[in-house]
Design a protein around this motif. Sequence first.
Motif, PDB file in Angstrom:
ATOM      1  N   TYR A   9       0.829  -1.189   0.000  1.00  0.00           N
ATOM      2  CA  TYR A   9       0.000   0.000   0.000  1.00  0.00           C
ATOM      3  C   TYR A   9       0.870   1.248   0.000  1.00  0.00           C
ATOM      4  O   TYR A   9       1.723   1.416   0.849  1.00  0.00           O
ATOM      5  N   ASP A  10       0.649   2.129  -0.958  1.00  0.00           N
ATOM      6  CA  ASP A  10       1.384   3.380  -1.034  1.00  0.00           C
ATOM      7  C   ASP A  10       0.360   4.514  -1.012  1.00  0.00           C
ATOM      8  O   ASP A  10      -0.507   4.585  -1.894  1.00  0.00           O
ATOM      9  N   GLU A  11       0.460   5.374  -0.016  1.00  0.00           N
ATOM     10  CA  GLU A  11      -0.511   6.445   0.173  1.00  0.00           C
ATOM     11  C   GLU A  11      -0.593   7.372  -1.045  1.00  0.00           C
ATOM     12  O   GLU A  11      -1.685   7.756  -1.469  1.00  0.00           O
ATOM     13  N   ASP A  12       0.547   7.732  -1.600  1.00  0.00           N
ATOM     14  CA  ASP A  12       0.548   8.609  -2.779  1.00  0.00           C
ATOM     15  C   ASP A  12      -0.109   7.935  -3.973  1.00  0.00           C
ATOM     16  O   ASP A  12      -0.872   8.572  -4.720  1.00  0.00           O
ATOM     17  N   ASP A  13       0.176   6.651  -4.155  1.00  0.00           N
ATOM     18  CA  ASP A  13      -0.460   5.907  -5.243  1.00  0.00           C
ATOM     19  C   ASP A  13      -1.969   5.795  -5.025  1.00  0.00           C
ATOM     20  O   ASP A  13      -2.747   5.860  -5.979  1.00  0.00           O
ATOM     21  N   ALA A  14      -2.367   5.616  -3.760  1.00  0.00           N
ATOM     22  CA  ALA A  14      -3.796   5.526  -3.442  1.00  0.00           C
ATOM     23  C   ALA A  14      -4.510   6.821  -3.819  1.00  0.00           C
ATOM     24  O   ALA A  14      -5.575   6.795  -4.448  1.00  0.00           O
ATOM     25  N   VAL A  15      -3.921   7.948  -3.451  1.00  0.00           N
ATOM     26  CA  VAL A  15      -4.525   9.244  -3.764  1.00  0.00           C
ATOM     27  C   VAL A  15      -4.634   9.413  -5.281  1.00  0.00           C
ATOM     28  O   VAL A  15      -5.692   9.808  -5.788  1.00  0.00           O
ATOM     29  N   LYS A  16      -3.580   9.097  -6.003  1.00  0.00           N
ATOM     30  CA  LYS A  16      -3.607   9.224  -7.469  1.00  0.00           C
ATOM     31  C   LYS A  16      -4.668   8.300  -8.071  1.00  0.00           C
ATOM     32  O   LYS A  16      -5.431   8.698  -8.951  1.00  0.00           O
ATOM     33  N   PHE A  17      -4.720   7.059  -7.580  1.00  0.00           N
ATOM     34  CA  PHE A  17      -5.713   6.103  -8.066  1.00  0.00           C
ATOM     35  C   PHE A  17      -7.122   6.654  -7.859  1.00  0.00           C
ATOM     36  O   PHE A  17      -7.959   6.620  -8.757  1.00  0.00           O
ATOM     37  N   ILE A  18      -7.376   7.174  -6.656  1.00  0.00           N
ATOM     38  CA  ILE A  18      -8.708   7.693  -6.332  1.00  0.00           C
ATOM     39  C   ILE A  18      -9.031   8.915  -7.183  1.00  0.00           C
ATOM     40  O   ILE A  18     -10.150   9.043  -7.705  1.00  0.00           O
ATOM     41  N   GLN A  19      -8.072   9.811  -7.361  1.00  0.00           N
ATOM     42  CA  GLN A  19      -8.305  10.980  -8.216  1.00  0.00           C
ATOM     43  C   GLN A  19      -8.649  10.562  -9.641  1.00  0.00           C
ATOM     44  O   GLN A  19      -9.513  11.164 -10.275  1.00  0.00           O
ATOM     45  N   ASP A  20      -7.980   9.527 -10.141  1.00  0.00           N
ATOM     46  CA  ASP A  20      -8.269   9.016 -11.484  1.00  0.00           C
ATOM     47  C   ASP A  20      -9.616   8.290 -11.529  1.00  0.00           C
ATOM     48  O   ASP A  20     -10.281   8.272 -12.566  1.00  0.00           O
ATOM     49  N   PHE A  21     -10.012   7.684 -10.411  1.00  0.00           N
ATOM     50  CA  PHE A  21     -11.260   6.936 -10.311  1.00  0.00           C
ATOM     51  C   PHE A  21     -12.477   7.871 -10.322  1.00  0.00           C
ATOM     52  O   PHE A  21     -13.505   7.556 -10.908  1.00  0.00           O
ATOM     53  N   LEU A  22     -12.330   9.004  -9.669  1.00  0.00           N
ATOM     54  CA  LEU A  22     -13.451   9.940  -9.532  1.00  0.00           C
ATOM     55  C   LEU A  22     -13.762  10.642 -10.849  1.00  0.00           C
ATOM     56  O   LEU A  22     -12.858  10.917 -11.635  1.00  0.00           O
ATOM     57  N   PRO A  23     -15.038  10.964 -11.065  1.00  0.00           N
ATOM     58  CA  PRO A  23     -15.361  11.822 -12.215  1.00  0.00           C
ATOM     59  C   PRO A  23     -14.601  13.146 -12.073  1.00  0.00           C
ATOM     60  O   PRO A  23     -14.400  13.640 -10.955  1.00  0.00           O
ATOM     61  N   LYS A  24     -14.174  13.718 -13.184  1.00  0.00           N
ATOM     62  CA  LYS A  24     -13.335  14.926 -13.149  1.00  0.00           C
ATOM     63  C   LYS A  24     -13.934  16.053 -12.311  1.00  0.00           C
ATOM     64  O   LYS A  24     -13.228  16.720 -11.559  1.00  0.00           O
ATOM     65  N   GLU A  25     -15.252  16.256 -12.421  1.00  0.00           N
ATOM     66  CA  GLU A  25     -15.875  17.355 -11.671  1.00  0.00           C
ATOM     67  C   GLU A  25     -15.849  17.106 -10.159  1.00  0.00           C
ATOM     68  O   GLU A  25     -15.817  18.044  -9.372  1.00  0.00           O
ATOM     69  N   VAL A  26     -15.825  15.848  -9.766  1.00  0.00           N
ATOM     70  CA  VAL A  26     -15.732  15.514  -8.343  1.00  0.00           C
ATOM     71  C   VAL A  26     -14.271  15.549  -7.900  1.00  0.00           C
ATOM     72  O   VAL A  26     -13.937  16.121  -6.859  1.00  0.00           O
ATOM     73  N   ALA A  27     -13.398  14.987  -8.702  1.00  0.00           N
ATOM     74  CA  ALA A  27     -11.967  14.948  -8.361  1.00  0.00           C
ATOM     75  C   ALA A  27     -11.412  16.347  -8.152  1.00  0.00           C
ATOM     76  O   ALA A  27     -10.578  16.565  -7.263  1.00  0.00           O
ATOM     77  N   SER A  28     -11.889  17.304  -8.918  1.00  0.00           N
ATOM     78  CA  SER A  28     -11.365  18.671  -8.811  1.00  0.00           C
ATOM     79  C   SER A  28     -11.725  19.328  -7.478  1.00  0.00           C
ATOM     80  O   SER A  28     -11.093  20.296  -7.075  1.00  0.00           O
ATOM     81  N   LYS A  29     -12.716  18.796  -6.776  1.00  0.00           N
ATOM     82  CA  LYS A  29     -13.133  19.351  -5.488  1.00  0.00           C
ATOM     83  C   LYS A  29     -12.243  18.886  -4.337  1.00  0.00           C
ATOM     84  O   LYS A  29     -12.191  19.529  -3.300  1.00  0.00           O
ATOM     85  N   PHE A  30     -11.568  17.747  -4.504  1.00  0.00           N
ATOM     86  CA  PHE A  30     -10.808  17.124  -3.425  1.00  0.00           C
ATOM     87  C   PHE A  30      -9.316  17.379  -3.565  1.00  0.00           C
ATOM     88  O   PHE A  30      -8.731  17.114  -4.610  1.00  0.00           O
ATOM     89  N   SER A  31      -8.720  17.851  -2.498  1.00  0.00           N
ATOM     90  CA  SER A  31      -7.252  17.941  -2.458  1.00  0.00           C
ATOM     91  C   SER A  31      -6.711  16.571  -2.046  1.00  0.00           C
ATOM     92  O   SER A  31      -7.469  15.707  -1.568  1.00  0.00           O
ATOM     93  N   GLY A  32      -5.426  16.395  -2.200  1.00  0.00           N
ATOM     94  CA  GLY A  32      -4.798  15.162  -1.729  1.00  0.00           C
ATOM     95  C   GLY A  32      -5.006  14.973  -0.235  1.00  0.00           C
ATOM     96  O   GLY A  32      -5.235  13.853   0.243  1.00  0.00           O
ATOM     97  N   ASP A  33      -4.954  16.059   0.526  1.00  0.00           N
ATOM     98  CA  ASP A  33      -5.182  15.992   1.974  1.00  0.00           C
ATOM     99  C   ASP A  33      -6.610  15.557   2.290  1.00  0.00           C
ATOM    100  O   ASP A  33      -6.835  14.796   3.241  1.00  0.00           O
ATOM    101  N   ASP A  34      -7.579  16.046   1.512  1.00  0.00           N
ATOM    102  CA  ASP A  34      -8.969  15.639   1.720  1.00  0.00           C
ATOM    103  C   ASP A  34      -9.118  14.131   1.516  1.00  0.00           C
ATOM    104  O   ASP A  34      -9.765  13.441   2.307  1.00  0.00           O
TER     105      ASP A  34
END
Length: 106
Positions: A9-34
């Motif tokens: 498990y890599d936290e940075d990879d998880a964040v990137k994976f989730i950002q790619d998983f989310l629809p663009k309009e939703v992903a743009s609302k979330f920071s990596g910290d969120d």
Amino acid sequence: MSQQEDFLYDEDDAVKFIQDFLPKEVASKFSGDDINYIIDLVYEFYESKGYMDDNCDGEVDIIEDELIEYVITNARKNGFTQFSEDEVEMVVQGELGYCESLGLFE
């Protein structure tokens, strides 16, 4: 979940994976910290259920609705209110997808 799985498990990879998983309009609302905050709540849930214990037999039955309810409830309780329940649920789904992609649930 074993210690060996912790190394996958890599936290940075998880964040990137989730950002790619989310629809663009939703992903743009979330920071990596969120996203990391929501991931932390997911792992608090796992700990509360004993899934992270060394004596856990490896068989874990995650009830997604219970996990999502826990994350949303605790996020709201801690003042994390800028996102809708659906948006938070999407991040949780992305986290589950990341873990699945690593084979952590097999």
